[in-house]
Design an enzyme around this catalytic site. Sequence first.
Site, mmCIF file in Angstrom:
data_model
loop_
_atom_site.group_PDB
_atom_site.id
_atom_site.type_symbol
_atom_site.label_atom_id
_atom_site.label_comp_id
_atom_site.label_asym_id
_atom_site.label_seq_id
_atom_site.Cartn_x
_atom_site.Cartn_y
_atom_site.Cartn_z
ATOM 1 N N MET A 130 49.847 -121.323 -10.890
ATOM 2 C CA MET A 130 51.010 -120.693 -11.513
ATOM 3 C C MET A 130 52.122 -121.686 -11.872
ATOM 4 S SD MET A 130 53.220 -117.439 -10.133
ATOM 5 C CE MET A 130 51.812 -116.336 -10.281
ATOM 6 N N LYS A 131 52.407 -122.626 -10.979
ATOM 7 C CA LYS A 131 53.539 -123.523 -11.220
ATOM 8 C C LYS A 131 53.261 -124.545 -12.306
ATOM 9 C CE LYS A 131 52.261 -126.826 -7.598
ATOM 10 N NZ LYS A 131 52.694 -127.485 -6.345
#
Length: 263
Positions: A130-131
């Site tokens: 996600m990051k």
Amino acid sequence: MGEINFSDLKPYGDTTDDGALQLSFTLPVEPSAKAREAATQLVRSWGFFDVKIAHMSKIGVNYSLFVVFARTDKGIDYSKLEVPDLGGEKRSYKEIDRLILANVKRPIRVVGACTGYDAHTVGLDAILNMKGFDGDIGLERYKGFRTVNMGSQVPAEELIDRAVKEKADAILLSKVVSQKDIHISDMRDLMARLKKRGLEGKFILIAGGPRVTHKMALELGYDAGFTIGARPSDVANFLYEKMVERIDKGETDESQGKKKSGK
């Protein structure tokens, strides 16, 4: 800076076409005057001239690291080089999400892993998690992708099994370790196993890693190769464009289902 001659392109150091470059390498000997001379003569034997040893240091028992400045008079005709380019339009993740919703009409399913003995997931995580990295979010955060990150040291057969189970559209193979070209061997191994199981062409195949190039990936039968500097949005955009291409050609499960039903 002088005018650049693209038909005889040379390294640039202080001035255009001076042929200056920097090399670094290790020799299995202790640092000494003799070791310095060995490094100098070795570089000269490769066709370089004006050789200067800028740095010599001990990096272990009977090992020396050398940093060398040298020059070459050899160039290359840059204008005649033909290298496959990933191309594609640069899009933001919001734009890619919008286009996937409009043209694919469902999340694109991606399964990724590092196969073989490769235990390095930094590249895989940067693309899928996600990051993401460097302010570019990973595919996991997109609404237009459904991702499975299998991590490191995954047997190729398990990667294929998971891709089949997830009804994946794409397989993302990350290869960081490259000693003795093990990354190429593992890329070939995955392709061979897919062919053996009759799954050649079933998935969009993407390989990534510091020693992977788009040209290499294409030569090995993959759809794309991403190397240092690639961003999650680059991979996302390629996957979107490739999915639209496959839909237009009727190569997806959905389009094949419509053909069978007469729709």
